[in-house]
Design a protein around this motif. Structure first.
Motif, PDB file in Angstrom:
ATOM      1  N   ILE A 276      16.868 139.683  20.459  1.00 17.62           N
ATOM      2  CA  ILE A 276      18.146 138.976  20.288  1.00 17.62           C
ATOM      3  C   ILE A 276      17.976 137.499  20.629  1.00 17.62           C
ATOM      4  N   GLN A 277      17.340 137.222  21.759  1.00 16.33           N
ATOM      5  CA  GLN A 277      17.183 135.843  22.221  1.00 16.33           C
ATOM      6  C   GLN A 277      16.297 135.047  21.270  1.00 16.33           C
ATOM      7  N   GLN A 278      15.207 135.654  20.796  1.00 12.72           N
ATOM      8  CA  GLN A 278      14.309 134.957  19.884  1.00 12.72           C
ATOM      9  C   GLN A 278      15.002 134.624  18.564  1.00 12.72           C
ATOM     10  N   GLU A 279      15.830 135.544  18.068  1.00 15.96           N
ATOM     11  CA  GLU A 279      16.549 135.262  16.836  1.00 15.96           C
ATOM     12  C   GLU A 279      17.609 134.183  17.050  1.00 15.96           C
ATOM     13  N   LYS A 280      18.235 134.173  18.212  1.00 14.47           N
ATOM     14  CA  LYS A 280      19.228 133.152  18.522  1.00 14.47           C
ATOM     15  C   LYS A 280      18.583 131.768  18.534  1.00 14.47           C
ATOM     16  N   ASP A 281      17.356 131.692  19.041  1.00 14.50           N
ATOM     17  CA  ASP A 281      16.680 130.402  19.152  1.00 14.50           C
ATOM     18  C   ASP A 281      16.395 129.777  17.790  1.00 14.50           C
ATOM     19  N   THR A 282      16.326 130.584  16.725  1.00 11.06           N
ATOM     20  CA  THR A 282      15.976 130.060  15.398  1.00 11.06           C
ATOM     21  C   THR A 282      17.089 130.219  14.367  1.00 11.06           C
ATOM     22  N   GLN A 283      18.263 130.696  14.785  1.00 11.99           N
ATOM     23  CA  GLN A 283      19.290 131.028  13.803  1.00 11.99           C
ATOM     24  C   GLN A 283      19.843 129.806  13.061  1.00 11.99           C
ATOM     25  N   ASP A 284      19.731 128.617  13.631  1.00 12.82           N
ATOM     26  CA  ASP A 284      20.237 127.420  12.969  1.00 12.82           C
ATOM     27  C   ASP A 284      19.155 126.642  12.230  1.00 12.82           C
ATOM     28  N   ASN A 285      17.922 127.155  12.238  1.00 10.64           N
ATOM     29  CA  ASN A 285      16.819 126.469  11.566  1.00 10.64           C
ATOM     30  C   ASN A 285      16.826 126.849  10.087  1.00 10.64           C
ATOM     31  N   PRO A 286      17.057 125.885   9.180  1.00 11.11           N
ATOM     32  CA  PRO A 286      17.154 126.228   7.750  1.00 11.11           C
ATOM     33  C   PRO A 286      15.829 126.677   7.148  1.00 11.11           C
ATOM     34  N   PHE A 287      14.727 126.486   7.848  1.00 16.75           N
ATOM     35  CA  PHE A 287      13.420 126.868   7.332  1.00 16.75           C
ATOM     36  C   PHE A 287      12.927 128.194   7.906  1.00 16.75           C
ATOM     37  N   VAL A 288      13.808 128.909   8.602  1.00 16.41           N
ATOM     38  CA  VAL A 288      13.442 130.198   9.184  1.00 16.41           C
ATOM     39  C   VAL A 288      14.328 131.290   8.601  1.00 16.41           C
TER      40      VAL A 288
ATOM     41  N   ILE B 199      15.070 140.824   5.077  1.00 22.09           N
ATOM     42  CA  ILE B 199      15.767 139.727   5.732  1.00 22.09           C
ATOM     43  C   ILE B 199      17.251 140.064   5.878  1.00 22.09           C
ATOM     44  N   LYS B 200      17.949 139.293   6.693  1.00 21.13           N
ATOM     45  CA  LYS B 200      19.389 139.458   6.861  1.00 21.13           C
ATOM     46  C   LYS B 200      20.046 138.095   7.039  1.00 21.13           C
ATOM     47  N   VAL B 201      21.332 138.029   6.666  1.00 21.63           N
ATOM     48  CA  VAL B 201      22.083 136.769   6.718  1.00 21.63           C
ATOM     49  C   VAL B 201      23.444 137.048   7.338  1.00 21.63           C
ATOM     50  N   PRO B 202      23.841 136.319   8.395  1.00 22.57           N
ATOM     51  CA  PRO B 202      25.182 136.516   8.966  1.00 22.57           C
ATOM     52  C   PRO B 202      26.248 135.969   8.035  1.00 22.57           C
ATOM     53  N   LEU B 203      27.363 136.674   7.923  1.00 20.85           N
ATOM     54  CA  LEU B 203      28.466 136.243   7.082  1.00 20.85           C
ATOM     55  C   LEU B 203      29.629 135.696   7.899  1.00 20.85           C
ATOM     56  N   ASN B 204      29.487 135.688   9.212  1.00 18.44           N
ATOM     57  CA  ASN B 204      30.495 135.067  10.077  1.00 18.44           C
ATOM     58  C   ASN B 204      29.809 134.512  11.310  1.00 18.44           C
ATOM     59  N   TYR B 205      30.388 133.450  11.874  1.00 19.53           N
ATOM     60  CA  TYR B 205      29.858 132.874  13.103  1.00 19.53           C
ATOM     61  C   TYR B 205      30.907 132.885  14.214  1.00 19.53           C
ATOM     62  N   GLY B 206      32.027 133.508  13.926  1.00 25.25           N
ATOM     63  CA  GLY B 206      33.062 133.693  14.931  1.00 25.25           C
ATOM     64  C   GLY B 206      33.506 135.144  14.925  1.00 25.25           C
ATOM     65  N   ASP B 207      34.391 135.499  15.848  1.00 26.66           N
ATOM     66  CA  ASP B 207      34.861 136.879  15.936  1.00 26.66           C
ATOM     67  C   ASP B 207      35.709 137.236  14.713  1.00 26.66           C
ATOM     68  N   LEU B 208      35.543 138.485  14.228  1.00 23.57           N
ATOM     69  CA  LEU B 208      36.347 138.987  13.123  1.00 23.57           C
ATOM     70  C   LEU B 208      37.488 139.866  13.621  1.00 23.57           C
ATOM     71  N   PHE B 209      37.140 141.007  14.203  1.00 23.35           N
ATOM     72  CA  PHE B 209      38.143 141.956  14.681  1.00 23.35           C
ATOM     73  C   PHE B 209      38.033 142.227  16.173  1.00 23.35           C
TER      74      PHE B 209
END
Length: 300
Positions: A45-57, A101-111
């Motif tokens: 979880i932490q490793q993915e968080k560290d790169t989630q905003d990198n457009p080249f990852v 691969i996977k892509v988040p479709l939200n960056y805030g709370d939904l429900f």
């Protein structure tokens, strides 16, 4: 349960995984909080968080690997009656590749706080690289897009953190008749983890199709009604196992794997599979396969 624990259900390959946005914890009175050793799931979880905003990852979903060499005890020739040139020259040795691969479709709370909606895509290929007589074709490629929602919980079972999810997926080999295979599923997910162990169960129901469009109406008899996955880490070595089964037909599938470090981010990968449905074209064909190669990412 801290925020990392709340996101643990997003972490397995053999599972519909995702990564939630981790909230920043407050520091009372500017006192540095005591550092807690992260579990196997929390580290991913932490490793993915560290790169989630990198457009080249690109964020991995299920496991990514290349097995340059696999060997089966029973190559499926019967399914290729329409291609006798292939059928007669198939080799029981081939390469196997999975990219996911996977892509988040939200960056805030939904429900609910810290919930998440994801799109995932996985492709698996079986490559007859050693069949020179037929120009080394890709024998089978499976495509699996999926949409899934995950939400954290505060529950603990026997000291293990618990999470859940729900999703829908399509799987097909993108071919025309008579080699076409496809199906659609809706599933639930339950996930438990603690320290260096993780376990998940994923029951599903098949979404029915018109009889005229269904090229494999008995696929559930062989592919099963659920999937159970377990993972364990011992020092730098990780062990994985997946089981599918249909209790009515007693047909199913087992996959076992182990990864180990070899150089920097690359890890060695040994895989063993046994049973029905390693691929869609083989859904009603039982075989044992052994493979060795490189893991680009672990499932957890």
């Amino acid at each position: 349960m801290n925020k990392l624990h709340q996101c643990l259900l997003h972490t397995l390959v053999l599972l519909p995984t995702s990564t939630a946005v981790l909230a920043h914890e407050s520091h009372e009175h500017d006192v540095e909080p005591e550092k807690k050793e992260l579990s196997m799931a929390e580290r991913r979880i932490q490793q993915e968080k560290d790169t989630q905003d990198n457009p080249f990852v690109l964020t991995p979903h299920k496991m990514n690997y290349i097995l340059p060499y696999t060997k089966t005890d029973s190559i499926n020739r019967a399914a290729y009656d329409s291609r006798p040139d292939w059928q007669e020259n198939f080799d029981d040795q081939e390469a196997k590749i999975q990219l996911s691969i996977k892509v988040p479709l939200n960056y805030g709370d939904l429900f609910a706080p810290d919930d998440a909606l994801y799109f995932g895509f996985t492709a698996q290929s079986w490559w007859q690289i050693y069949s020179d007589d037929i120009s080394a074709p890709f024998r089978e490629t499976n495509y699996q897009p999926e949409l899934f929602y995950v939400a954290p919980t505060e529950w603990q079972h026997f000291g293990h953190n618990f999470g859940w999810g729900v999703g829908i997926e399509h799987q097909s080999n993108g071919r025309s008749e008579p080699l076409s295979r496809s199906w659609n599923r809706a599933y639930l997910l339950g996930f438990w983890e603690k320290e260096n162990t993780a376990f998940a169960i994923r029951p599903w129901v098949r979404i029915s199709e018109d009889d005229a469009d269904d090229d494999n109406p008995d696929i559930e008899d062989y592919m099963g009604n659920f999937e159970a996955t377990a993972a364990y880490q011992y020092e730098s070595v990780k062990f994985f196992g997946t089981v599918r089964n249909n209790f009515s037909t007693h047909k199913g599938f087992v996959e076992l794997g182990v990864t180990f470090p070899i150089w920097k981010r690359l890890r060695g990968y040994i895989q063993y599979t046994d049973g029905y449905g390693e691929s869609l074209i083989d859904y009603n064909h039982s075989q044992r396969r052994f493979g060795i190669g490189i893991a680009l990412t672990d499932p957890i």
